[in-house]
Structure formats: structure tokens, C-alpha cells
Design an enzyme around this catalytic site. Structure first.
Site, PDB file in Angstrom:
ATOM      1  CB  SER A 174      34.408 -28.060 -35.261  1.00 34.77           C
ATOM      2  OG  SER A 174      35.218 -28.159 -36.413  1.00 34.77           O
ATOM      3  CE  LYS A 201      39.850 -31.340 -38.524  1.00 32.96           C
ATOM      4  NZ  LYS A 201      40.499 -31.354 -37.201  1.00 32.96           N
ATOM      5  CB  CYS A 206      43.891 -21.463 -37.064  1.00 32.78           C
ATOM      6  SG  CYS A 206      42.778 -20.212 -37.669  1.00 32.78           S
ATOM      7  N   GLY A 223      38.333 -32.904 -23.275  1.00 30.48           N
ATOM      8  CA  GLY A 223      37.743 -33.897 -22.388  1.00 30.48           C
ATOM      9  C   GLY A 223      37.525 -33.353 -20.983  1.00 30.48           C
ATOM     10  N   GLY A 262      33.390 -28.122 -24.072  1.00 28.57           N
ATOM     11  CA  GLY A 262      34.602 -28.490 -23.346  1.00 28.57           C
ATOM     12  C   GLY A 262      34.294 -29.480 -22.237  1.00 28.57           C
ATOM     13  N   GLY A 263      34.645 -30.722 -22.464  1.00 32.97           N
ATOM     14  CA  GLY A 263      34.553 -31.729 -21.412  1.00 32.97           C
ATOM     15  C   GLY A 263      33.157 -32.217 -21.087  1.00 32.97           C
ATOM     16  CB  THR A 273      36.905 -35.482 -25.906  1.00 31.78           C
ATOM     17  OG1 THR A 273      37.704 -34.476 -26.533  1.00 31.78           O
ATOM     18  CG2 THR A 273      37.783 -36.609 -25.445  1.00 31.78           C
TER      19      THR A 273
END
Ligand SMILES: Cc1cc2nc3c(=O)[nH]c(=O)nc-3n(C[C@H](O)[C@H](O)[C@H](O)COP(=O)(O)OP(=O)(O)OC[C@H]3O[C@@H](n4cnc5c(N)ncnc54)[C@H](O)[C@@H]3O)c2cc1C
Ligand SMILES: Cc1cc2nc3c(=O)[nH]c(=O)nc-3n(C[C@H](O)[C@H](O)[C@H](O)COP(=O)(O)O)c2cc1C
Ligand code: FES
Lengths: 281, 311
Positions: free
Chosen positions: B21, B43, B127, B214, B240-241, B263
Site C-alpha cells: 500500500s 494506497k 496510524c 527498503g 519489507g525490503g 520501495t
């Protein structure tokens, strides 16, 4: 919940046509043009050469000499030649990414993504054009001169620089039949008040149908003011930090005037070229 | 025949690769055909329009990036009338990510997006929660439990809950999400960070702190995905990454049923397309016929040499 039938991958739908491409291209040359700027010429495939002036590429700058740039760096197209298969960038070495670019030698490969963004427009009623730019902005506006020549428009290019040696693209503009006026900090002719007199004088003498400019907020304010006074439209190419360059991350927003409201637009997607009247300095 | 499909609860995905997202929009269709993806994850949006954070919103790190985009949102109406119809052209499950300031708002938004065309709701609970002094829901097990319970009762769509690495109790949070009714966990969001420009002594991001993503965060997110997979019995989607085939395989071996790529798409927009081709080629080369043969196959640690008790 519907069970989705797996789609075979690698079988793009027939209708699919990429608008831009990520390709690895060969460096033909990468030399200094003066003490601050370098010109890079790349041998590029046709897939990325359907460019228009004002568009840009995202360059994957090499990791070199302790610098580890991660995100791509945006660079305006300085020149493109579809028949010859060439793509050019004019850049200033400022930090990790551009230092990495400067290490590339003939024969090295560079990964580029583009062409990206919306370029300049040149509607029929814009016959007498004036471009006013400074520094790297001249790189962005250079391809406009060729387009103006191709479309038979008259062009006055006001090239602003710290000193006369640093004024770039003067030859390129002249070769495209433009009238070139170099203004510099050294003799004070680049100051807004001096520029205002120069531009007002041109408007009174020959007339100007449209302005093109780039980057500098000083120039933007000046042209917004002169433009509003004489009803002369124009376009500006703007910059902002980017991550994706494609419109996905919303990193690159800037504020624009839309009637009574202020709205965010993405420099990489709706731009980098915007109407001068709507840009906020 | 190599079968790339994977199951996330009731939902079968054509392959385990989907975008993360906030790193994906229809604009990526300029580069490759989005119908090849396992799912489309949009998003995060909020019910009310929001403008997002001040610029600069991103900065470069040696092995990744940091962002403080925030959640600029055009709001629910725009989403339902303008964004949603676009995705109907794809025969790919659509995952919508939502966010809100309180449990009640979260539940109301989940109910409002329980409409045809949406396959999954992904709850971005990283959030700030206004009811807890702005601490993120996903930081604690009790706030996670409360918000997920509200979401569960508001929708019958599959509910994926996206966890944050910015917690000291990842296992408790994962279990809380499961017991409150999550159908799957997405692990993880960005790691809170800071970068300073020493020449100006200013933070590099307009919002001061931001989320690191990243390659830099891969070991952290992979560890959390492993913990979540081991301590719950619902599917985990690793995030993640991920940039290479090996990254993706690590997540699958650690127990993930699918992965999200964020990323890496910024560095190379064709990453997901490439990963898909590489995964299939790797499976064929290794005689692996289905993704299930990879998921959760982590072997015991050690080099095979018997350890001597020295204490
Ligand atoms: C649409 C567009 C066209 C551009 N065209 C040119 C050009 O033709 N020639 C040229 O020399 N420069 C151009 N620039 C500016 C160029 O992108 C930056 O100088 C470059 O990114 C600096 O990277 P760095 O790593 O060397 O510097 P650093 O200062 O180390 O960069 C750090 C980070 O900030 C970003 N950044 C720094 N300056 C700018 C800037 N002015 N605009 C956007 N991001 C920035 C970098 O991309 C990087 O992510 C353009 C920028 C944009 C947005
Ligand atoms: C620019 C940017 C925007 C993001 N926006 C969101 C978002 O709106 N909602 C969300 O749940 N995660 C968001 N994320 C987090 C990613 O979805 C992902 O969890 C995180 O970046 C780690 O994956 P990666 O290393 O592959 O990027 C965003 C990440 C980035 C880089
Ligand atoms: S750079 Fe990502 S939206 Fe413009």
C-alpha cells in the site's frame, strides 16, 4: 468470496502498450561542458525516444566512491534524436547521485526510466515565444528551441548565468534560429528589475505571445507579474524531490492555484510543466 | 506444471506477489500489464479528505528510503465513485487499505467499503489513534484487539490487518489481531526513523520523523513476519525490503503465504514483473511444483555440529 482463476503470467493482454520503459543504455560520452555542468550522451532504444520537450527521465545513478544513491534522480531531457537513437542529459554535479553519474565513462551502462511527465505545449496561436531561464533550467528548455524551429515559431532566449562563461546552450539556441540574450550577475543585467525592463521592451517592440521558464521562483514571480499585466500566458517546468517519478508515491507534490482554491499536484505526473499563472513560487 | 497460486484464507491468488500500500497506483500500468499481479493493493485512504504532510516528503538512505507522505486522501466519495470503477477492468482481487483516527471511525469506513468489486479490506493500524494520545493502534495488543474487533463486526469481507514494526510486543499484537477476527496479517509497515542534514541542522523530512523502508529494514520485517507466522494460525503476508528473488523466498520460507513489494518498485518499476518470472524459473529449476512446498519450511538452526555444553 469469488475464487479467482490464476492468470498465466508473462502473457500481457493484447491491448497493453507501455508508455515509458526501464532500459539499460550505453554511455557514448559524458564530458564537462564547463566547470559546473556535464553533458551525457546515451545510445537509447526507440522504446524510450518518443519524447517531447519538457519531459524527464529517472536515472538510476551508479554507486561509486563511497556514495550510495538509492532513489533514482530526475533529469530533464536535454536532447533526443529518434533517427540517430540518441538521448542527452545536461547536469550539474551537486550530490551523491550526480557525483555517481559523473564517474560514467564511454561504454558504461546506465539504467534509465522514461520518458516521464507532461512536456511543454505550443498551441498554434503562440507564434512569438520568449524563454527566460537560468542554470539547469536551460537544460530543460533547450529541446523547446528545436521544437519552435520545427514549427516555424520565432524565439527569443534570455539566458541568465552568474558569469558569461557559465551561460549554457547559447550555441544550441542560436543554431535553432533563436535570438539569444545573455544576462549575468557580473554586470547586473540578470537582476529582476533589469530583466523586467528588457522583457517589457521586447513586448512593446516585437510582441510576445507566450513565455517559457523553469525553476527559479524569482523568475516565476517576475513572469507572473508581467504576464498578468499584458495577458501573456506561459508555462514553467518545476522541480520537487521525487521517489517513484511515475505518480505512485505522492512525494513530489507542489501547491497550485485553481480558481479560489489551492491544490496539490504531482510534479512527476501532472507536471513537470505547469501554467505559469497557476504555479506558486 | 508449476503452480504459482497461493491461498490467503478463502481467497486464492494467482501468484504470491502484490504491491505494498502507498507504492502502487494505476500509473504503474504505464510500465507493465498490471493483470499479472496476485492482487492489487491500493494506497491507504481515510473517510474525510486530507492533504498529507509538508514537503520534503522523502529522503534517500544508503540502503533504502524514508518517507513522511502521510495519508493524503481524496476521501470516501471520491474513492467509491472515481477510483473504484477503474480497477473493475482487472480480473485481479482488489485490496483496499483504510485508516481512521478511532475504532468507531475505522468500523464505519470498513462498512462503507464493503461493496462489490472489493475483495479484501486491509486495515492500516499503524496510524495514530486519537483515543490513545496519538499512539498508533498497532503498538499495543489491547488497542489492536479493540480496533480489529470493531472492524470485524463491521464487514464480512476478508480482513487483513497490517502490523507495525514500531512495537515492543509484536507477538502479542499479532495474536490480538488474530483473536479479534483478522483473516490475515500483513507484516510489516515502515520503521520509524530520523535523518538530519548536518549542513543546515534541519531534519531531512518536512514532518521531522518518517518511515524507513527498503532493503535496510528487511531483517527486521522478516523477523516480525516469522514471529507472526509462528505465533498465529492465520496467513501472513510478508512485506519489507523485498527486491530480489532471494528476499521473497526468505519470507516464504519464514512462513509467509504471499509478499508485498513496495520501495523496490520505486527503484525499478518492473520489479514485481521480474520477481514473478524469476520465481517461476526458480521453481522449475528446483523441481518445486507449488508455492505450498516453500511456505514455512525453515529448517533448524545450526551448522550440524553438535554443540558442547560449556556451562
Ligand atoms: C523534473 C526535474 C528535472 C530536472 N532536470 C535537471 C537537469 O536537466 N539537470 C540537472 O542538473 N538537474 C536537474 N534536476 C535536478 C536534479 O534532479 C538534482 O540536481 C539531483 O536529483 C541531485 O541529486 P544528487 O544526489 O546529486 O544531490 P543531493 O542533493 O545529494 O540529492 C539528495 C536528494 O534530493 C533530491 N534533489 C536534490 N536536488 C533536487 C532538485 N533540484 N529537484 C529534485 N530533487 C532534488 C535528489 O534527487 C535526491 O533524492 C531536475 C529535477 C527535476 C525534478
Ligand atoms: C512512499 C510510501 C508510502 C507508503 N504509504 C503507505 C500507506 O498509505 N499505507 C500503508 O499501510 N503503508 C504504506 N507504506 C508502507 C509500505 O506499504 C510498506 O509496508 C513498507 O514500505 C515496507 O515495504 P518495502 O520495504 O517493500 O517498501 C508506504 C511506504 C512508502 C515508501
Ligand atoms: S515522485 Fe512519486 S508521485 Fe511523483
Amino acid at each position: 468470496m469469488s475464487m479467482v482463476t490464476p492468470l498465466g503470467h508473462g502473457s500481457p493482454r493484447d491491448s497493453f502498450l507501455p508508455r515509458c520503459a526501464e532500459v539499460s543504455v550505453r554511455v557514448e560520452r559524458n564530458d564537462p561542458v564547463n566547470e559546473e555542468y556535464r553533458l551525457m550522451v546515451l545510445r537509447a532504444p526507440d522504446a524510450v525516444l518518443n519524447c517531447s520537450p519538457g519531459q524527464f527521465f529517472q536515472l538510476l545513478c551508479p554507486v561509486a566512491g563511497g556514495d550510495t544513491p538509492f532513489l533514482r534522480r530526475p533529469m530533464s531531457i536535454y536532447g533526443y534524436d529518434r533517427a540517430a537513437g540518441l538521448l542527452q542529459f545536461l547536469y550539474k554535479v551537486t550530490g551523491a547521485g550526480t557525483r555517481g553519474l559523473a564517474t560514467l565513462r564511454e561504454g558504461d551502462m546506465l539504467n534509465v526510466l522514461g520518458p516521464l511527465g507532461q512536456g511543454f505545449s505550443m498551441p498554434n496561436e503562440w507564434r512569438r515565444l520568449m524563454l527566460v531561464a537560468r542554470g539547469v533550467g536551460l537544460a530543460t528548455l533547450a529541446p523547446l528551441a528545436k521544437e519552435a524551429q520545427r514549427l516555424g515559431r520565432s524565439l527569443t532566449a534570455i539566458c541568465s548565468a552568474r558569469s558569461p562563461e557559465l551561460a549554457m546552450s547559447v550555441e544550441l539556441f542560436r543554431d535553432c534560429g533563436a535570438e539569444v540574450i545573455v544576462v549575468t550577475d557580473t554586470d547586473g543585467s540578470s537582476a529582476p528589475e533589469a530583466l523586467r525592463i528588457l522583457i517589457e521592451d521586447r513586448i512593446a517592440r516585437d510582441g510576445v505571445d507566450a513565455f517559457y521558464t523553469c525553476g527559479s521562483s524569482r523568475l516565476l514571480r517576475l513572469l507572473q507579474d508581467i504576464g498578468a499585466r499584458h495577458g501573456i500566458p506561459g508555462e514553467i517546468a518545476m522541480e520537487q524531490q521525487m521517489a517513484c517519478g511515475l505518480g505512485m508515491c505522492q512525494a513530489c507534490v507542489r501547491s497550485f492555484r485553481e480558481g479560489d482554491t489551492i491544490r496539490h499536484r504531482r510534479v512527476c505526473r501532472e507536471g513537470p510543466v505547469f501554467p505559469i499563472a497557476e504555479a506558486l513560487a | 506444471m508449476t503452480d504459482l497460486s497461493t491461498r490467503i484464507g478463502e481467497l486464492r491468488l494467482a501468484n504470491p506477489i502484490m504491491p505494498a500500500s502507498g507504492t502502487f497506483t494505476e500509473d504503474l500500468a504505464d510500465v507493465f500489464d498490471l493483470s499479472i499481479l496476485g492482487a492489487h493493493v491500493l494506497k491507504t485512504f481515510t473517510a474525510e479528505p486530507r492533504t498529507g504532510n509538508p514537503t520534503p516528503r522523502v529522503c534517500d538512505l544508503a540502503s533504502g528510503m524514508m518517507n513522511s507522505i502521510g495519508i493524503p486522501s481524496k476521501g470516501l466519495d471520491h474513492f467509491l465513485t472515481r477510483a473504484l470503477p477503474f480497477w473493475a477492468r482487472y480480473d485481479v482481487p482488489l485490496v483496499v487499505s483504510i485508516s481512521a483516527n478511532s475504532s468507531d471511525e475505522f468500523a464505519r469506513l470498513a462498512e462503507a467499503v464493503t461493496v462489490p468489486g472489493i475483495a479484501v479490506i486491509e486495515a492500516n493500524i499503524s496510524c495514530p489513534n486519537v483515543e490513545a494520545d496519538g499512539r498508533a493502534f498497532a503498538v499495543h495488543a489491547d488497542s489492536t484487539e479493540r480496533v480489529v474487533r470493531g472492524l470485524r463486526s463491521a464487514t464480512d469481507l476478508p480482513l487483513w490487518v497490517k502490523l507495525s514494526p514500531n512495537t515492543g510486543e509484536p507477538v502479542e499484537v499479532a495474536r490480538a489481531a488474530e483473536s479479534a477476527g483478522a483473516d490475515a496479517l500483513v507484516v510489516a509497515n515502515t520503521v520509524l526513523g530520523l535523518a538530519i542534514d548536518v549542513s543546515t541542522r534541519k531534519p531531512r523530512l518536512g514532518n521531522v520523523m518518517g518511515g524507513v523502508s527498503g532493503p535496510a529494514i528487511k531483517p527486521i520485517a522478516l523477523r516480525m513476519a516469522y514471529q507472526a507466522a509462528r505465533s498465529t494460525s492465520i496467513p501472513v503476508i510478508g512485506c519489507g525490503g523485498i527486491a530480489t528473488l532471494e528476499d521473497m523466498l526468505e519470507y516464504l520460507i519464514a512462513g509467509c503465504a504471499a509478499v508485498q513489494v513496495g520501495t523496490a518498485t520505486f527503484q525499478s518499476p518492473t520489479t514485481m514483473q521480474r520477481l514473478l518470472a524469476e520465481l517461476e524459473a526458480w521453481m522449475m529449476a528446483n523441481g518445486i511444483r507449488s508455492i505450498a512446498e516453500i511456505i514455512g519450511t525453515l529448517q533448524e538452526a545450526g551448522d550440524g555440529v553438535l554443540s558442547v555444553d560449556v556451562m
